[in-house]
Enzyme design. Sequence first.
Site, mmCIF file in Angstrom:
data_model
loop_
_atom_site.group_PDB
_atom_site.id
_atom_site.type_symbol
_atom_site.label_atom_id
_atom_site.label_comp_id
_atom_site.label_asym_id
_atom_site.label_seq_id
_atom_site.Cartn_x
_atom_site.Cartn_y
_atom_site.Cartn_z
ATOM 1 N N SER A 53 33.799 52.216 46.205
ATOM 2 C CA SER A 53 35.158 52.647 46.567
ATOM 3 C C SER A 53 35.188 54.166 46.703
ATOM 4 O O SER A 53 34.224 54.854 46.331
ATOM 5 C CB SER A 53 36.148 52.215 45.473
ATOM 6 O OG SER A 53 35.917 52.978 44.301
ATOM 7 N N ASP A 95 34.530 50.068 50.161
ATOM 8 C CA ASP A 95 35.804 49.410 49.848
ATOM 9 C C ASP A 95 36.967 50.252 50.406
ATOM 10 O O ASP A 95 36.755 51.214 51.143
ATOM 11 C CB ASP A 95 35.865 49.243 48.323
ATOM 12 C CG ASP A 95 36.801 48.150 47.868
ATOM 13 O OD1 ASP A 95 37.324 47.410 48.717
ATOM 14 O OD2 ASP A 95 37.031 48.037 46.640
ATOM 15 N N HIS A 96 38.184 49.906 50.003
ATOM 16 C CA HIS A 96 39.411 50.506 50.535
ATOM 17 C C HIS A 96 39.294 51.960 50.983
ATOM 18 O O HIS A 96 38.988 52.838 50.199
ATOM 19 C CB HIS A 96 40.523 50.429 49.487
ATOM 20 C CG HIS A 96 40.967 49.030 49.244
ATOM 21 N ND1 HIS A 96 41.986 48.445 49.947
ATOM 22 C CD2 HIS A 96 40.478 48.094 48.426
ATOM 23 C CE1 HIS A 96 42.117 47.203 49.543
ATOM 24 N NE2 HIS A 96 41.216 46.953 48.626
ATOM 25 N N GLU A 161 42.382 45.094 56.967
ATOM 26 C CA GLU A 161 43.318 44.428 56.064
ATOM 27 C C GLU A 161 44.680 44.329 56.748
ATOM 28 O O GLU A 161 45.200 45.313 57.257
ATOM 29 C CB GLU A 161 43.416 45.225 54.756
ATOM 30 C CG GLU A 161 44.296 44.566 53.728
ATOM 31 C CD GLU A 161 44.033 45.076 52.305
ATOM 32 O OE1 GLU A 161 42.874 45.402 51.973
ATOM 33 O OE2 GLU A 161 45.002 45.148 51.543
ATOM 34 N N GLU A 169 44.626 49.935 42.589
ATOM 35 C CA GLU A 169 43.185 50.114 42.564
ATOM 36 C C GLU A 169 42.888 51.548 42.904
ATOM 37 O O GLU A 169 43.429 52.097 43.852
ATOM 38 C CB GLU A 169 42.509 49.187 43.588
ATOM 39 C CG GLU A 169 40.994 49.288 43.538
ATOM 40 C CD GLU A 169 40.321 48.269 44.453
ATOM 41 O OE1 GLU A 169 39.760 47.306 43.925
ATOM 42 O OE2 GLU A 169 40.360 48.458 45.667
ATOM 43 N N HIS A 211 45.511 43.560 43.025
ATOM 44 C CA HIS A 211 44.407 44.276 42.384
ATOM 45 C C HIS A 211 44.673 44.386 40.892
ATOM 46 O O HIS A 211 45.814 44.422 40.468
ATOM 47 C CB HIS A 211 44.278 45.679 42.971
ATOM 48 C CG HIS A 211 43.679 45.703 44.340
ATOM 49 N ND1 HIS A 211 44.228 46.411 45.374
ATOM 50 C CD2 HIS A 211 42.570 45.098 44.844
ATOM 51 C CE1 HIS A 211 43.476 46.248 46.451
ATOM 52 N NE2 HIS A 211 42.475 45.456 46.166
ATOM 53 N N GLY A 212 43.597 44.471 40.149
ATOM 54 C CA GLY A 212 43.750 44.545 38.703
ATOM 55 C C GLY A 212 43.885 43.139 38.155
ATOM 56 O O GLY A 212 43.795 42.162 38.895
ATOM 57 N N HIS A 248 40.647 39.826 48.340
ATOM 58 C CA HIS A 248 40.762 40.993 47.451
ATOM 59 C C HIS A 248 41.592 40.603 46.242
ATOM 60 O O HIS A 248 42.421 39.700 46.315
ATOM 61 C CB HIS A 248 41.517 42.136 48.137
ATOM 62 C CG HIS A 248 40.715 42.871 49.152
ATOM 63 N ND1 HIS A 248 40.452 44.204 49.063
ATOM 64 C CD2 HIS A 248 40.120 42.455 50.288
ATOM 65 C CE1 HIS A 248 39.730 44.583 50.109
ATOM 66 N NE2 HIS A 248 39.522 43.536 50.863
ATOM 67 N N GLY A 249 41.439 41.390 45.188
ATOM 68 C CA GLY A 249 42.328 41.203 44.039
ATOM 69 C C GLY A 249 42.195 39.817 43.441
ATOM 70 O O GLY A 249 43.190 39.192 43.081
ATOM 71 N N GLY A 250 40.967 39.339 43.331
ATOM 72 C CA GLY A 250 40.764 37.974 42.833
ATOM 73 C C GLY A 250 40.566 37.882 41.330
ATOM 74 O O GLY A 250 40.498 36.779 40.789
ATOM 75 N N SER A 251 40.509 39.029 40.656
ATOM 76 C CA SER A 251 40.282 38.982 39.206
ATOM 77 C C SER A 251 41.395 38.183 38.543
ATOM 78 O O SER A 251 42.561 38.391 38.834
ATOM 79 C CB SER A 251 40.242 40.401 38.626
ATOM 80 O OG SER A 251 39.106 41.092 39.090
ATOM 81 N N ASN A 270 35.992 40.043 46.581
ATOM 82 C CA ASN A 270 35.775 41.296 45.876
ATOM 83 C C ASN A 270 35.978 41.134 44.385
ATOM 84 O O ASN A 270 36.919 40.459 43.945
ATOM 85 C CB ASN A 270 36.754 42.358 46.394
ATOM 86 C CG ASN A 270 36.484 42.741 47.839
ATOM 87 O OD1 ASN A 270 35.554 42.228 48.465
ATOM 88 N ND2 ASN A 270 37.287 43.648 48.351
ATOM 89 N N LEU A 271 35.112 41.766 43.627
ATOM 90 C CA LEU A 271 35.253 41.773 42.173
ATOM 91 C C LEU A 271 35.065 43.182 41.660
ATOM 92 O O LEU A 271 34.055 43.816 41.975
ATOM 93 C CB LEU A 271 34.172 40.902 41.525
ATOM 94 C CG LEU A 271 34.640 39.548 41.012
ATOM 95 C CD1 LEU A 271 34.430 38.550 42.120
ATOM 96 C CD2 LEU A 271 33.870 39.155 39.788
ATOM 97 N N THR A 273 37.642 44.572 38.677
ATOM 98 C CA THR A 273 38.228 44.571 37.339
ATOM 99 C C THR A 273 37.427 43.704 36.360
ATOM 100 O O THR A 273 37.128 44.131 35.237
ATOM 101 C CB THR A 273 39.682 44.052 37.430
ATOM 102 O OG1 THR A 273 40.368 44.831 38.408
ATOM 103 C CG2 THR A 273 40.391 44.170 36.106
HETATM 104 ZN ZN LIG Z 1 40.759 45.376 47.466
#
Ligand SMILES: [Zn+2]
Length: 340
Positions: A53, A95-96, A161, A169, A211-212, A248-251, A270-271, A273
């Site tokens: 990132s 990343d972003h 995106e 994030e 995210h997070g 994205h933001g799959g945690s 994406n992983l 967190t």
């Molecule tokens: Zn992301």
Amino acid sequence: MPVADYQTYCTMLDRARANRFAYPAINVTSLTTANAVLRGLAEAKCDGIIQVSTGGAAFASGTTVKDMPLGAISIAEHIHRAAERYPIYVALHTDHCQADKLDSFVLPLVAETERRRAAGLPNLFSSHLFDGSALPLRENLDIAIKLLERFKKSDLILEIEAGVVGGEEDGVRAEANAKLYTTPEDTLEVAGRLNSIGARYLLAATFGNVHGVYKPGAVKLRPAVLKECQDAVIGRFGQSAQFDLVFHGGSGSELHEIHEALDYGVVKMNLDTDTQYAFTRPIAGHMFSHYDGVLKVDGEVGDKKAYDPRTWMALGEAAMAERVKRAVSELRSEGTSLFK
Ligand SMILES: [Zn+2]
């Protein structure tokens, strides 16, 4: 194996889509976290994606230097060398990157790949995300088109995106009223404008992801949004227009939600967190259980073996590798490496 070249990366993505699995795309910020991902992927016999990132890249360049391209190049060069020692392929991704950071992050890295190719060397990175989700879709795609045309000449894959991933994030926080669900109309516009360029791209469509990490129940994921988008685009442009989707933001997502997303064409998840926590957890344990070794208590001298950063960073590396293996199994990609 060396870092995947364009053909290998495309084959990886094709296989994932055809077989309804996805590659973990893990954020790294250091040699140790990069090594953890390589180890986890190798032990799971799975190819994967390692990503950096803007904040991770700045960190990797040194906390006073804060040079994003320098940090990203340093990590990428390490992975180009280290990946040779592991029996899997990895693709390298950034990343972003919001529109205002293109000039200071992605474009210098693209120029570096162009310079390397001109000298007969492999690409530095395999793909880059342009995150224009904060812009109106038209402006987002105006920029994406220019990038995709340039990327095509260097066998770089673009991730874009459409729709906003909630949460925070790298210090970038989505607005509370942000558009958390991509619509079929959005994706028709994406395909309508990008597909004629004839270059491969990945689409991060949003379906309530954030995210997070949040406590169970706080996130309302609707993977069916992805199916609606795929159906719309196939209906209009044919089967070949089907998207390669990114989650994205799959945690903290439920396993059945992850699997549903894979069924609808997610090929990259994406992983960050979850692997951040996995890295830090055993280090915290080490510090608490070796309190009088890592600290010089009451005029004592501590225990060099306990406070040597290698000791606790090795614990972090091992635990993060385990978390990568768990992600691989959740993404149904165990044993799928192209390297036999
Ligand atoms: Zn992301």
